[in-house]
Write an enzyme that holds these catalytic residues in place. Structure first.
Site, mmCIF file in Angstrom:
data_model
loop_
_atom_site.group_PDB
_atom_site.id
_atom_site.type_symbol
_atom_site.label_atom_id
_atom_site.label_comp_id
_atom_site.label_asym_id
_atom_site.label_seq_id
_atom_site.Cartn_x
_atom_site.Cartn_y
_atom_site.Cartn_z
ATOM 1 N N ARG A 305 0.861 -1.196 0.000
ATOM 2 C CA ARG A 305 0.000 0.000 0.000
ATOM 3 C C ARG A 305 0.895 1.243 0.000
ATOM 4 N NH1 ARG A 305 -3.227 -3.655 3.531
ATOM 5 N NH2 ARG A 305 -5.380 -3.622 2.807
ATOM 6 N N ARG A 343 0.972 -1.140 -5.262
ATOM 7 C CA ARG A 343 -0.227 -0.415 -5.644
ATOM 8 C C ARG A 343 0.094 1.072 -5.712
ATOM 9 N NH1 ARG A 343 -5.403 -0.858 -1.873
ATOM 10 N NH2 ARG A 343 -4.225 0.478 -0.473
ATOM 11 N N GLU A 441 -12.529 -3.552 -6.845
ATOM 12 C CA GLU A 441 -13.039 -3.233 -5.508
ATOM 13 C C GLU A 441 -14.228 -2.279 -5.571
ATOM 14 O OE1 GLU A 441 -9.949 -1.382 -3.191
ATOM 15 O OE2 GLU A 441 -9.269 -0.141 -4.836
ATOM 16 N N ASN A 464 -12.220 -5.694 0.735
ATOM 17 C CA ASN A 464 -12.611 -4.747 1.802
ATOM 18 C C ASN A 464 -13.508 -3.657 1.228
ATOM 19 O OD1 ASN A 464 -10.715 -6.215 3.195
ATOM 20 N ND2 ASN A 464 -9.094 -4.694 2.977
ATOM 21 N N ASP A 465 -13.046 -3.068 0.128
ATOM 22 C CA ASP A 465 -13.856 -2.011 -0.471
ATOM 23 C C ASP A 465 -15.010 -2.578 -1.276
ATOM 24 O OD1 ASP A 465 -12.923 0.542 0.347
ATOM 25 O OD2 ASP A 465 -11.026 0.047 -0.638
ATOM 26 N N ARG A 475 -16.811 0.396 5.928
ATOM 27 C CA ARG A 475 -15.989 -0.654 6.535
ATOM 28 C C ARG A 475 -15.460 -0.284 7.916
ATOM 29 N NH1 ARG A 475 -10.923 -0.449 2.307
ATOM 30 N NH2 ARG A 475 -9.634 -1.314 3.966
HETATM 31 C C1 PEP Z 1 -9.337 -3.715 -0.324
HETATM 32 O O1 PEP Z 1 -10.071 -2.749 -0.520
HETATM 33 O O2 PEP Z 1 -9.755 -4.871 -0.167
HETATM 34 C C2 PEP Z 1 -7.863 -3.541 -0.256
HETATM 35 C C3 PEP Z 1 -7.068 -4.582 -0.193
HETATM 36 O O3 PEP Z 1 -7.350 -2.289 -0.218
HETATM 37 P P1 PEP Z 1 -7.457 -1.323 1.056
HETATM 38 O O4 PEP Z 1 -7.807 -2.177 2.244
HETATM 39 O O5 PEP Z 1 -6.148 -0.653 1.222
HETATM 40 O O6 PEP Z 1 -8.551 -0.383 0.688
HETATM 41 MG MG MG Z 2 -9.345 -0.889 -1.222
#
Ligand code: PEP
Ligand code: MG
Length: 595
Positions: A305, A343, A441, A464-465, A475
């Protein structure tokens, strides 16, 4: 002594910690104005002078700490802070305000700094505009030195004394990344969710953490003795000796289990019982976590990240091209020949950079990720040049966050080409094909994965997103944590659809969201056909073990059954039953999964 009490919240990072509470209330929001009598004015000016001296000292100490933790280049950014505190064009108007308007120093600092910062933000020169956030920081330091705030801890980076349990309302990603690991044994917050970035960082750092604890700040005072149970999500205030010794025993057992899992993880790639190879890589936020990749036996990095290069540096300037290139090169070459997926900046939303996105009513749906990069083309080009320039050092793959549709992929490709040409003009060699991938995402990207897949080299599912945006559930908001569920049929169908699109286009698909680190959900993803995963480094050993105990055929059967169900509860019930059966061949892994 206060009576013993236990509080419950959402467990987000396993482990047990014992320590004294240090309550952190974050930055004070606003400063009260106080009108002075004439006789008080000289006293106020002297207070200001002393605060400036102490501010300069504080900045020096911060620079020294940052130099040790992150290196010289990051420490240099504090020079700008110190310059403000020596600059008559900043201090002069503050003194004048105190003298002529007879107001308290805190108020004068706030008004002058805000005024100057908003003038800087309006300048077309982006470098000067960036100085505005330095100025915000300097104003906070000065106000704290003047004694404002009254927080038990004034600054996370200057925590002193015995290691403590950090207790806070909420931690932003930039707060969390700056937690001094040698001074904090765990953290507990009143707000937050399992996939908030603070929680993700806690897992990466191996800090037990519990979030979303109702009435936390009303129940815990500075200095209270606490036990934090990051697996069960329980916080004990002033525990009895009996409770303490029970927890110490469990702490010992968990440590022993972790050592044996780690040993097994080092023995190469995981292969299922029926012969399917599964890659399990690490998600990292900071370059120094490369050591964790080796320590926990991960098969490379599935998600770096990169925005934390910026978030960990006290929210000031972006590292320049050479600094970024040095950091990327170190990670890529140290891990070569293992793949390293970096990323591009995923800033905006809840991840800082307000000076770039501007004030937005709904930042999570605003200028975030690649959208913010498009609106700051020079920042994006600089990062792409830094990345491409180190591609020959190993197996670098570039991943783009928050892609909503295929036109953004095309736009990214033209940025990449431009960056490549600039490097070639400078005589820097760039390999022909550096893989470019899209994060899936955003629901629109998942739905159109069949259009995106042919135009990229790989896909990575950011669950996650994807869950947050598909289910319209923040989240990081505990109030909707029961809605934010990876088990939702909508999520299962989207993952299956993306996998189908990747197979049809012949492109690799990985899952880098937190969903992959849950053993039962990992088996579900395996059953849906996913063979590449990434997660916090500390989760890697357990999931490698799970993969080795699993059979891909059994997992596929379970996934088919899960896809036919209608509610998240039904899916969760099926997974817990079936996962138990799939792992039944190995009692030790089952014990680790259930502990
Ligand atoms: C996600 O969104 O699943 C992801 C891996 O990126 P981040 O948690 O940094 O948004
Ligand atoms: Mg994300």
């Amino acid at each position: 002594m206060k009576r013993s009490l236990s509080l419950s919240g959402i467990p987000v990072s396993p482990g047990i910690a014992v320590g004294r509470a240090a309550v952190w209330i974050g930055r004070p929001d606003s400063t009260p104005r106080r009108d002075l009598d004439s006789v008080e004015v000289p006293v106020e000016l002297e207070r200001l002078r002393l605060a400036v001296e102490s501010g300069i000292r504080e900045i020096g100490e911060m620079a020294a700490q940052v130099e040790v933790r992150l290196g010289k280049e990051y420490a240099a950014i504090f020079q700008a802070h110190a310059l403000f505190l020596r600059d008559p064009s900043f201090l002069g108007p503050i003194e004048k305000k105190i003298r002529t308007e007879k107001v308290n120093a805190e108020w004068a600092v706030e008004v002058v700094a805000e005024n100057l910062a908003s003038r800087l933000r309006d300048l077309p020169d982006k470098d000067l505009a960036l100085r505005a956030s330095d100025l915000d920081d300097v104003a906070s330091i000065l106000k704290r030195s003047l004694g404002e705030g009254g927080a038990a801890i004034e600054r996370l980076t200057t925590l002193t004394g015995d290691p403590c349990v950090l207790v806070a309302d909420e931690l932003t990603p930039s707060d969390a990344v700056r937690i001094p690991r040698d001074k904090v044994v765990a953290f507990v917050t009143e707000r937050g969710g399992k996939t908030s970035h603070a929680a993700i960082l806690a897992r990466s750092f191996g800090l037990p953490a519990v979030v979303a604890v109702p009435k936390l700040l009303a129940s815990i005072g500075d200095g209270d003795r606490l036990i934090v149970d990051g697996r069960e999500g329980v916080v004990w205030r002033e525990p009895s000796e009996d409770v303490l010794s029970l927890f110490r025993e469990r702490q010992g057992r968990e440590a022993t289990r972790e050592i044996s899992l780690k040993e097994r993880s080092l023995s190469g790639l995981a292969r299922t019982r029926d012969g399917e190879d599964v890659a399990i890589r690490a998600n990292i936020e900071l370059a120094r976590e490369v050591t964790d990749v080796f320590e926990y036996g991960a098969d490379g990095v599935g998600l770096f990240r990169s925005e934390f290069l910026y978030l960990s540096s006290e929210g000031v300037e972006f590292p320049d091209e050479a600094t970024q290139a040095a950091i990327y090169r170190q990670v890529v070459s140290t891990l070569a020949p293992r793949p390293v997926v970096i990323r591009t900046y995923d800033l905006g939303g809840k991840k800082g950079a307000r000076h770039l996105s501007g004030a937005e009513e709904n930042p999570v749906l605003g200028l975030r990720g690649v959208r913010l990069c498009f609106s700051h083309p020079e920042m994006f080009r600089t990062q792409l040049r830094a990345l491409l320039s180190v591609a020959s050092a190993g197996d670098l793959r570039i991943l783009v966050p928050m892609v909503a549709g295929v036109e953004e992929v095309r736009r990214v490709r033209s940025f990449v080409e431009e960056a490549r040409e600039e490097l070639v003009e400078r005589g820097i060699e760039v390999p022909d094909s550096v893989p470019i991938g899209a994060m899936i995402e955003v629901p629109s990207a998942a739905i159109t994965a069949d259009l995106i897949a042919p135009e990229v080299d790989f896909l990575s599912l950011g669950t996650n997103d994807l869950i947050q945006y598909t289910l319209a559930a923040d989240r990081a908001n505990e109030a909707v944590s029961d809605i934010f569920r990876p088990h939702h049929p909508a999520i299962l169908r989207l993952v299956a659809k993306v996998q189908e699109a990747a197979v049809a286009a012949g492109k690799p698909l990985a899952v880098c969201g937190e969903m992959a680190a849950d053993p039962a959900l990992f088996l579900l993803l395996l059953g849906l056909g996913i063979r590449e995963f990434s997660m916090g480094p500390r989760s890697v050993p357990l999931l490698k073990d799970v993969a080795r105990c699993a059979s891909a055929v059994d997992a596929a059967r379970m996934a088919r059954a899960a896809l036919s169900l209608s509610t998240p509860d039904d899916v969760a019930a099926l997974l817990s039953r079936e996962a138990e059966a799939i792992l039944s061949g190995d009692p030790e892994t089952r014990a680790a999964v259930n502990s």
